[in-house]
Design a protein around this motif. Structure first.
Motif, PDB file in Angstrom:
ATOM      1  N   ALA A  35     -29.437   1.533  12.199  1.00  0.00           N
ATOM      2  CA  ALA A  35     -29.417   2.998  12.205  1.00  0.00           C
ATOM      3  C   ALA A  35     -29.026   3.578  10.844  1.00  0.00           C
ATOM      4  N   GLY A  36     -28.768   2.692   9.873  1.00  0.00           N
ATOM      5  CA  GLY A  36     -28.441   3.140   8.529  1.00  0.00           C
ATOM      6  C   GLY A  36     -26.983   3.479   8.323  1.00  0.00           C
ATOM      7  N   LEU A  37     -26.107   2.995   9.217  1.00  0.00           N
ATOM      8  CA  LEU A  37     -24.685   3.311   9.133  1.00  0.00           C
ATOM      9  C   LEU A  37     -23.873   2.067   8.776  1.00  0.00           C
ATOM     10  N   ASP A  38     -22.718   2.314   8.222  1.00  0.00           N
ATOM     11  CA  ASP A  38     -21.793   1.262   7.812  1.00  0.00           C
ATOM     12  C   ASP A  38     -20.904   0.895   9.001  1.00  0.00           C
ATOM     13  N   PRO A  39     -20.881  -0.377   9.447  1.00  0.00           N
ATOM     14  CA  PRO A  39     -20.096  -0.753  10.627  1.00  0.00           C
ATOM     15  C   PRO A  39     -18.647  -1.136  10.340  1.00  0.00           C
ATOM     16  N   THR A  40     -18.168  -0.936   9.115  1.00  0.00           N
ATOM     17  CA  THR A  40     -16.800  -1.334   8.769  1.00  0.00           C
ATOM     18  C   THR A  40     -15.792  -0.776   9.776  1.00  0.00           C
ATOM     19  N   VAL A  41     -14.913  -1.641  10.265  1.00  0.00           N
ATOM     20  CA  VAL A  41     -13.857  -1.234  11.189  1.00  0.00           C
ATOM     21  C   VAL A  41     -12.614  -0.910  10.367  1.00  0.00           C
ATOM     22  N   ILE A  42     -12.118   0.301  10.517  1.00  0.00           N
ATOM     23  CA  ILE A  42     -11.002   0.802   9.713  1.00  0.00           C
ATOM     24  C   ILE A  42      -9.763   0.918  10.589  1.00  0.00           C
ATOM     25  N   VAL A  43      -8.623   0.486  10.062  1.00  0.00           N
ATOM     26  CA  VAL A  43      -7.333   0.621  10.742  1.00  0.00           C
ATOM     27  C   VAL A  43      -6.396   1.381   9.811  1.00  0.00           C
ATOM     28  N   VAL A  44      -5.846   2.495  10.291  1.00  0.00           N
ATOM     29  CA  VAL A  44      -4.882   3.251   9.493  1.00  0.00           C
ATOM     30  C   VAL A  44      -3.671   3.611  10.345  1.00  0.00           C
ATOM     31  N   VAL A  45      -2.532   3.753   9.685  1.00  0.00           N
ATOM     32  CA  VAL A  45      -1.305   4.224  10.319  1.00  0.00           C
ATOM     33  C   VAL A  45      -1.226   5.715  10.066  1.00  0.00           C
ATOM     34  N   THR A  46      -1.359   6.512  11.125  1.00  0.00           N
ATOM     35  CA  THR A  46      -1.468   7.959  10.938  1.00  0.00           C
ATOM     36  C   THR A  46      -0.122   8.681  10.851  1.00  0.00           C
ATOM     37  N   GLN A  51      -5.552 -12.035  13.498  1.00  0.00           N
ATOM     38  CA  GLN A  51      -4.750 -12.556  12.381  1.00  0.00           C
ATOM     39  C   GLN A  51      -3.935 -11.419  11.778  1.00  0.00           C
ATOM     40  N   ALA A  52      -2.681 -11.675  11.486  1.00  0.00           N
ATOM     41  CA  ALA A  52      -1.820 -10.637  10.903  1.00  0.00           C
ATOM     42  C   ALA A  52      -2.321 -10.275   9.511  1.00  0.00           C
ATOM     43  N   VAL A  53      -2.661  -8.999   9.323  1.00  0.00           N
ATOM     44  CA  VAL A  53      -3.210  -8.540   8.051  1.00  0.00           C
ATOM     45  C   VAL A  53      -2.357  -7.479   7.383  1.00  0.00           C
ATOM     46  N   ALA A  54      -1.318  -7.014   8.071  1.00  0.00           N
ATOM     47  CA  ALA A  54      -0.423  -6.029   7.476  1.00  0.00           C
ATOM     48  C   ALA A  54       0.956  -6.149   8.115  1.00  0.00           C
ATOM     49  N   THR A  55       1.957  -5.775   7.342  1.00  0.00           N
ATOM     50  CA  THR A  55       3.339  -5.749   7.824  1.00  0.00           C
ATOM     51  C   THR A  55       3.907  -4.364   7.584  1.00  0.00           C
ATOM     52  N   VAL A  56       4.461  -3.769   8.638  1.00  0.00           N
ATOM     53  CA  VAL A  56       5.059  -2.449   8.547  1.00  0.00           C
ATOM     54  C   VAL A  56       6.576  -2.597   8.562  1.00  0.00           C
ATOM     55  N   THR A  57       7.234  -1.993   7.593  1.00  0.00           N
ATOM     56  CA  THR A  57       8.683  -1.915   7.584  1.00  0.00           C
ATOM     57  C   THR A  57       9.085  -0.675   8.381  1.00  0.00           C
ATOM     58  N   GLY A  76      -4.108   8.227   6.345  1.00  0.00           N
ATOM     59  CA  GLY A  76      -3.004   7.281   6.380  1.00  0.00           C
ATOM     60  C   GLY A  76      -3.364   5.999   5.672  1.00  0.00           C
ATOM     61  N   PRO A  77      -2.363   5.181   5.365  1.00  0.00           N
ATOM     62  CA  PRO A  77      -2.596   3.890   4.721  1.00  0.00           C
ATOM     63  C   PRO A  77      -3.151   2.875   5.714  1.00  0.00           C
ATOM     64  N   GLY A  78      -3.863   1.885   5.209  1.00  0.00           N
ATOM     65  CA  GLY A  78      -4.409   0.872   6.090  1.00  0.00           C
ATOM     66  C   GLY A  78      -5.364  -0.047   5.367  1.00  0.00           C
ATOM     67  N   LEU A 126       0.811  -1.204   0.000  1.00  0.00           N
ATOM     68  CA  LEU A 126       0.000   0.000   0.000  1.00  0.00           C
ATOM     69  C   LEU A 126       0.850   1.262   0.000  1.00  0.00           C
ATOM     70  N   TRP A 127       2.019   1.197   0.582  1.00  0.00           N
ATOM     71  CA  TRP A 127       2.746   2.424   0.905  1.00  0.00           C
ATOM     72  C   TRP A 127       4.237   2.141   0.864  1.00  0.00           C
ATOM     73  N   ASN A 128       4.996   2.916   0.169  1.00  0.00           N
ATOM     74  CA  ASN A 128       6.452   2.789   0.170  1.00  0.00           C
ATOM     75  C   ASN A 128       7.014   4.177   0.377  1.00  0.00           C
ATOM     76  N   LEU A 129       7.758   4.371   1.466  1.00  0.00           N
ATOM     77  CA  LEU A 129       8.144   5.718   1.866  1.00  0.00           C
ATOM     78  C   LEU A 129       9.641   5.925   1.938  1.00  0.00           C
ATOM     79  N   ARG A 130      10.397   5.033   1.279  1.00  0.00           N
ATOM     80  CA  ARG A 130      11.842   5.192   1.308  1.00  0.00           C
ATOM     81  C   ARG A 130      12.387   5.345  -0.089  1.00  0.00           C
ATOM     82  N   GLY A 131      13.530   6.002  -0.160  1.00  0.00           N
ATOM     83  CA  GLY A 131      14.241   6.103  -1.430  1.00  0.00           C
ATOM     84  C   GLY A 131      13.458   6.875  -2.476  1.00  0.00           C
ATOM     85  N   ASN A 132      13.625   6.482  -3.744  1.00  0.00           N
ATOM     86  CA  ASN A 132      13.004   7.194  -4.846  1.00  0.00           C
ATOM     87  C   ASN A 132      11.506   7.008  -4.904  1.00  0.00           C
TER      88      ASN A 132
END
Length: 202
Positions: free
Chosen positions: A164-175, A195-201, A83-85, A14-20
């Protein structure tokens, strides 16, 4: 695009923040800020300790269906402005900590965590759920607590949120994504809480 390091299911970068490849990072926003807006693999633990040299795993905050952040039904989140997530469409009402660390902010629908490595993670339960003013949420933690990975943060009445007409999706982001090297998520599909769903370098 996908990658496979030979140690599990393919992951989508999703996200690459190093180098070029470095990109401008979205500004960090406080937890609770409301924008206007199974697999065959067994559950893998996620925690505060790096899972490999220089990496940290993020766990699913709830059992359900993992979706790409771009598929989340809120334009601010889906555009990556906070942020990405990723998102999880919940099939359970217990939302847990995707990482361990200090609980730096608490609202019934949103929880901010900071890991010992300095990673800042926002768990946002539902879209526009701030409008519920805490109804259908039973927080189990307090600001300032030290939280273990997988510890329950809040119990949520998912059917009531849907009614109530709302979306219950649980969102995780790295801010604070500008402070890490990159973030990859698992391919979307069914997941179990923890369960591991993301890996952060780091």
């Amino acid at each position: 695009m996908t990658s496979n390091d030979g140690q599990g299911a393919p992951r989508r970068r999703l996200w690459n923040l190093r180098g070029n490849d470095r990109q401008d990072s979205p500004a960090t926003l406080p937890a609770g800020t409301e924008p206007s807006a199974r697999s065959g693999q067994p559950p893998a633990p996620a925690g505060t300790a790096p899972s490999a040299a220089g990496t940290l795993r993020i766990g699913a905050p709830v059992t359900g269906e993992l979706i790409a952040l771009s598929q989340v039904g809120d334009p601010a989140f889906s555009a990556g402005l906070l942020g990405p997530g990723m998102g999880v469409r919940p099939s359970s009402g217990e939302v847990t900590a995707p990482v361990g660390g200090a609980l730096v902010s608490v609202m019934p629908h949103a929880y901010g965590l900071r890991t010992p490595q300095g990673l800042e993670v926002l768990v946002h339960v539902g879209i526009d759920t701030v409008s519920l003013k805490g109804r259908h949420f039973d927080p189990l933690v307090e600001q300032g607590q030290q939280i273990e990975p997988g510890q329950a943060l809040v119990r949520v009445d998912v059917p009531a949120i849907v009614e109530a007409g709302l979306d219950p999706t649980v969102i995780v982001v790295v801010t604070n994504a500008d402070s890490v090297g990159g973030i990859e998520t698992q391919v979307p599909g069914p997941v179990e809480s923890g369960q591991a769903v993301a890996t952060v370098t780091l």
